[in-house]
Design a protein around this motif. Sequence first.
Motif, PDB file in Angstrom:
ATOM      1  N   VAL A   2      -2.756   6.687  -0.189  1.00  0.00           N
ATOM      2  CA  VAL A   2      -3.709   5.805  -0.867  1.00  0.00           C
ATOM      3  C   VAL A   2      -5.012   6.510  -1.271  1.00  0.00           C
ATOM      4  CG1 VAL A   2      -4.715   4.932   1.288  1.00  0.00           C
ATOM      5  CG2 VAL A   2      -4.759   3.503  -0.746  1.00  0.00           C
ATOM      6  N   GLY A  32       2.770   5.106   2.568  1.00  0.00           N
ATOM      7  CA  GLY A  32       2.059   3.828   2.512  1.00  0.00           C
ATOM      8  C   GLY A  32       2.899   2.817   1.775  1.00  0.00           C
ATOM      9  N   VAL A  33       2.680   1.539   2.086  1.00  0.00           N
ATOM     10  CA  VAL A  33       3.451   0.501   1.404  1.00  0.00           C
ATOM     11  C   VAL A  33       2.846   0.195   0.039  1.00  0.00           C
ATOM     12  CG1 VAL A  33       2.267  -1.479   2.489  1.00  0.00           C
ATOM     13  CG2 VAL A  33       4.608  -1.727   1.722  1.00  0.00           C
ATOM     14  N   GLY A  34       1.502   0.220  -0.059  1.00  0.00           N
ATOM     15  CA  GLY A  34       0.842  -0.045  -1.336  1.00  0.00           C
ATOM     16  C   GLY A  34       0.885   1.205  -2.210  1.00  0.00           C
ATOM     17  N   LEU A  61       4.697  -0.994   8.803  1.00  0.00           N
ATOM     18  CA  LEU A  61       3.278  -1.253   9.087  1.00  0.00           C
ATOM     19  C   LEU A  61       2.928  -2.736   9.120  1.00  0.00           C
ATOM     20  CD1 LEU A  61       2.516  -1.775   5.987  1.00  0.00           C
ATOM     21  CD2 LEU A  61       2.047   0.660   5.938  1.00  0.00           C
ATOM     22  N   ARG A 106      -5.933  -4.819  -0.740  1.00  0.00           N
ATOM     23  CA  ARG A 106      -6.506  -3.731  -1.535  1.00  0.00           C
ATOM     24  C   ARG A 106      -7.871  -4.188  -2.040  1.00  0.00           C
ATOM     25  NH1 ARG A 106      -3.835  -0.578   0.621  1.00  0.00           N
ATOM     26  NH2 ARG A 106      -2.276   0.841  -0.255  1.00  0.00           N
ATOM     27  N   HIS A 155     -10.509   0.956   6.378  1.00  0.00           N
ATOM     28  CA  HIS A 155      -9.082   0.983   5.994  1.00  0.00           C
ATOM     29  C   HIS A 155      -8.188   1.419   7.170  1.00  0.00           C
ATOM     30  CE1 HIS A 155      -6.282   1.288   2.256  1.00  0.00           C
ATOM     31  NE2 HIS A 155      -5.615   0.894   3.317  1.00  0.00           N
ATOM     32  N   SER A 201      -3.002   0.219   9.010  1.00  0.00           N
ATOM     33  CA  SER A 201      -1.783   0.810   9.577  1.00  0.00           C
ATOM     34  C   SER A 201      -2.095   1.892  10.611  1.00  0.00           C
ATOM     35  CB  SER A 201      -0.942   1.408   8.443  1.00  0.00           C
ATOM     36  OG  SER A 201      -1.678   2.410   7.756  1.00  0.00           O
ATOM     37  N   MET A 214       5.622   5.688   9.411  1.00  0.00           N
ATOM     38  CA  MET A 214       5.433   5.805   7.957  1.00  0.00           C
ATOM     39  C   MET A 214       5.882   7.196   7.480  1.00  0.00           C
ATOM     40  SD  MET A 214       1.759   3.854   7.758  1.00  0.00           S
ATOM     41  CE  MET A 214       1.327   4.080   6.037  1.00  0.00           C
TER      42      MET A 214
HETATM   43  C1  DGY Z   1      -0.627   0.907   2.929  1.00  0.00           C
HETATM   44  O1  DGY Z   1       0.413   1.351   3.426  1.00  0.00           O
HETATM   45  O2  DGY Z   1      -0.634   0.348   1.843  1.00  0.00           O
HETATM   46  C2  DGY Z   1      -1.881   1.117   3.688  1.00  0.00           C
HETATM   47  O3  DGY Z   1      -2.923   0.364   3.162  1.00  0.00           O
HETATM   48  C3  DGY Z   1      -2.248   2.577   3.645  1.00  0.00           C
HETATM   49  O4  DGY Z   1      -2.141   2.969   2.333  1.00  0.00           O
END
Ligand code: DGY
Length: 322
Positions: A54, A76-78, A101, A241, A288, A291, A300
Amino acid sequence: MSRPRIFVTRRWPAAAEAVLAERFDVTLNEGDIPLSLPQIQQALNSYDAVLPTVSDKLPAGVFEGDVRARILGNFGVGYNHIDVAAAKARGIAVTNTPGVLTDCTADLAMLLLLSVARRGGEGERQLRAREWHGWSPTHMVGTKVAGKMVGIIGFGRIGKAFAKRCHFGFGMDVVFHNRSPVDPTEAAGYGARQLPTVDDVLAASDFVSLHCPGGAENRHLMNAARLATMKPGAFLINTARGDVVDEEALIAALRKGVIRGAGLDVYEAEPAVSEALRTMENVMLLPHLGSATEETRTAMGMKVVDNVTAFFEGREPPDRVG
Ligand code: DGY
């Protein structure tokens, strides 16, 4: 046969880096200093895979050169920091790390909710500043959580995990908005009920927690008008976000008492956080950390390894998003 050359943009937990290095020819960003756009472009042009996260920006322009990379294994998921359409147009696969996460991010949203309701950050600051002069019936009185309504925007994995915590753990009522309809029986399993619009959820809730993706489709979903739709005593929680919230509008709403407070883990221009937010007592600000547990960050990394391994073995990566 030579092993694929992989570039990792930031340091990972040691266990995940070790597994990656067993399988691939890995180059780490040893100093863990965020990369500039030209450095990312250089990595894309020199390696078979780049594993960003991220804190990296990958707009369309970075894919315009003589790109060698065939996959971006996002940690990361996002993935709103990656122009996935532009990557796809250059034939570059993109993967993410869903699932692992969920619990930790939902826990962090709960931490923010409880902290703003019970004035946790404020209390700690007061004590550390030696400004606490003892117990009194009116000292730092907060807001009770049990019996209150929490509104969730985005009922994916993390939204559902957060709903469960709120309802079954803390005795809260839960409503949510989700782009697609959720079967009411399934929703009831999370102690939650779907409402038709975002505004319906905002108007009904004492706490609003954001769990939708960032990026163009949700940019400034929480703008001045939406903030004004919230109850005057309500709190906003954001672990999704930064760009989902119009930060200037949020600051104005907090200043004018349109809402009572906010708990934030993500910011529009992170790691920059506006001075206005940093000086407000009725906000809880975290860097932030959604996770950020040993278990989750390792998991992850392992997910990225699985995705990239599948890709280079000619299998479909399990978490392909582009
Ligand atoms: C996610 O995995 O999206 C967390 O915010 C870290 O990027």
